[in-house]
Design a protein around this motif. Structure first.
Motif, mmCIF file in Angstrom:
data_model
loop_
_atom_site.group_PDB
_atom_site.id
_atom_site.type_symbol
_atom_site.label_atom_id
_atom_site.label_comp_id
_atom_site.label_asym_id
_atom_site.label_seq_id
_atom_site.Cartn_x
_atom_site.Cartn_y
_atom_site.Cartn_z
ATOM 1 N N MET A 136 0.794 -1.226 0.000
ATOM 2 C CA MET A 136 0.000 0.000 0.000
ATOM 3 C C MET A 136 0.832 1.285 0.000
ATOM 4 S SD MET A 136 -3.277 -0.516 -0.099
ATOM 5 C CE MET A 136 -4.579 -1.710 0.193
ATOM 6 N N PHE A 137 2.136 1.218 0.389
ATOM 7 C CA PHE A 137 2.908 2.449 0.578
ATOM 8 C C PHE A 137 4.164 2.462 -0.281
ATOM 9 C CE2 PHE A 137 0.132 2.237 4.190
ATOM 10 C CZ PHE A 137 -0.226 3.561 4.399
ATOM 11 N N ALA A 138 4.531 3.650 -0.748
ATOM 12 C CA ALA A 138 5.649 3.860 -1.661
ATOM 13 C C ALA A 138 6.991 3.724 -0.943
ATOM 14 C CB ALA A 138 5.519 5.245 -2.305
ATOM 15 N N PRO A 139 8.094 3.542 -1.703
ATOM 16 C CA PRO A 139 9.413 3.347 -1.091
ATOM 17 C C PRO A 139 9.845 4.456 -0.142
ATOM 18 C CG PRO A 139 9.497 2.732 -3.398
ATOM 19 C CD PRO A 139 8.137 3.351 -3.166
ATOM 20 N N ASN A 140 9.436 5.693 -0.394
ATOM 21 C CA ASN A 140 9.891 6.793 0.447
ATOM 22 C C ASN A 140 9.303 6.762 1.850
ATOM 23 O OD1 ASN A 140 7.285 7.583 -0.787
ATOM 24 N ND2 ASN A 140 7.600 9.478 0.360
ATOM 25 N N ILE A 141 8.212 5.993 2.051
ATOM 26 C CA ILE A 141 7.524 6.003 3.339
ATOM 27 C C ILE A 141 7.253 4.594 3.864
ATOM 28 C CG2 ILE A 141 5.151 5.987 2.465
ATOM 29 C CD1 ILE A 141 6.481 8.261 5.278
#
Length: 437
Positions: A136-141
């Motif tokens: 559900m969440f992108a690499p930055n977060i």
């Protein structure tokens, strides 16, 4: 699994998007599992007296509570890859609630041991939690998201140390005997697991785009060889050992802390449980902090930076445990317990700030194998608490081992291609202004 709809930030009070519903349901479900998993730990003083358990038998129940989870976590990763986190989590919670409620039927050491073994299956819930937020969440977060959902879930291990003695005392106050009251307390914990499983099925979806079964063309990471693919990566097994040295130790402390303070500092059941709860309650921010720092190191120094932070966190954990083991005064023991708790939970967050970048094609199996390392560590550590050593000496020895294990982190390496791929994916997601949760 790349997705143009992965969330690039955490909007904590937003419950409308599938990303944030998954975020909140994942940590709450893990919290409930942790609460039920260790619900019996603060009541062991009563159980020990009723069932006349020897120190060796108490040690065996500690080992049993975490042993089966090693296999369960490896299996659950495959199930996530195949069926998706929504159906897998719902099924685990519903089925896992049965032994939690049924442990009240135990009237002998053997029966109690078997039920503690069966309850350990719900510890596999961690793998689903990390898998779901990774989708559900992108690499930055993603490091922060993984650490927060796991950390808030781990809070169940601290809350249960305080709440279960109160639930037990409540049933005693209603006129039930102590032998009946601890059994009723576990029945309550099991019912909460059951209702949470039903809620998870109806309130979440597998990915930002929809459920696995509704997306036949979706690259779902399904492969009959996914486990073999994960197992062939030596870095997975290095992180298996590193996670054994942090989460495995947390599980061990959750099992022994109340008895440790009761026996070494002559505290009553309620007070010992309250003190022991402080260790788990640090999860409200400590594991998240480990993930946040992991993401920060990642932005500054790339994937190698995440690994450096993991080394520092585990090294600090080992040194803090050595210090705690030497404390003779209650106040100092509590203070050093909190310091140790900070580092052990930051180490867990730091580990799963690295995990999502190992192998995207076998994410479930990677997550499951490394998660199983935590329980393998708890099983091995449990043998030190069977009576051969005083518990304070066992803790000192564990601290020395953790310090040595920390240096294995430097064996986890990433290629330049890995670094470029993560940078490109992050830039693409941020530039596309995807749905932010």
């Amino acid at each position: 699994m790349p997705s143009m709809q992965k969330a690039t930030r955490i909007d904590l009070f937003n419950f409308r998007t599938p990303q944030m519903r998954a975020f909140h349901m994942a940590w709450f479900a893990f919290f409930v599992c942790f609460f039920a998993w260790f619900g019996i730990a603060p009541l062991m003083k009563v159980v020990r007296e009723e069932l006349a358990l020897t120190p060796a038998q108490v040690g065996n129940t500690i080992i049993a509570s975490v042993a089966v989870t090693v296999l369960a976590r490896m299996l659950i990763g495959r199930l996530c890859d195949r069926f998706g986190p929504r159906r897998t989590y719902a099924g685990l919670l519903v089925l896992g609630s049965l032994p939690v409620m049924a442990i009240g039927l135990a009237n002998s050491y053997e029966a109690f041991l078997l039920f503690r073994l069966a309850i350990g299956v719900i510890g596999a819930s961690f793998v689903i939690t990390q898998y779901h937020t990774s989708l559900m969440f992108a690499p930055n977060i993603v490091g922060t998201a993984n650490a927060t959902t796991a950390g808030w879930g781990n809070l169940g291990g601290g809350v249960t140390q305080m709440v279960m003695p109160l639930v037990f005392a409540g049933f005693v106050g209603l006129g039930f005997t102590e032998a009946v009251s601890w059994r009723l307390a576990m029945l309550v914990a099991g019912l909460v697991c059951l209702t949470t499983g039903i809620a998870y099925y109806f309130l979440t979806q597998d990915t930002p785009e929809g459920n696995f079964e509704d997306l036949p063309e979706h690259p779902r990471l399904i492969s009959r060889g996914s486990f073999r693919l994960a197992a062939r990566d030596y870095r997975v097994w290095v992180l298996f050992v590193l996670y054994a040295a942090c989460f495995g130790i947390e599980l061990t402390i959750n099992n022994v802390a109340a008895l440790y303070f009761a026996d070494y500092f002559t505290l009553d059941l309620k007070t010992a449980g309250t003190v022991a709860a402080l260790f788990g309650l640090m999860n409200i921010f400590a594991r998240t902090l480990g993930g946040v720092v992991g993401d920060l190191f990642g932005r500054r120094w790339g994937l190698a930076g995440r690994v450096r932070w993991l080394f520092l966190a585990i090294l600090g954990e080992g040194l803090a445990l050595i210090l705690f083991s030497q404390m003779k005064l209650l106040g100092l023991a509590i203070a050093t317990l909190l310091l140790f708790s900070l580092f052990v939970q930051m180490s867990e967050g730091a580990t799963y700030a690295v995990v999502p970048f190992l192998n995207r094609k076998a994410l479930g199996s990677v997550t499951g194998i490394i998660g199983a390392g935590g329980n393998a560590g708890a099983v091995l550590a449990g043998f030190l608490f069977k009576g051969a050593l005083p518990w304070n000496q066992a803790l000192f020895l564990l601290g020395l081992i953790i310090v040595g294990v920390a240096f294995l982190a430097f064996a986890v390496r990433f290629s330049e291609a890995d670094e470029r791929a993560v940078q490109a994916e992050t830039a693409r997601l941020l530039a596309a202004q995807p749905v932010t949760a």
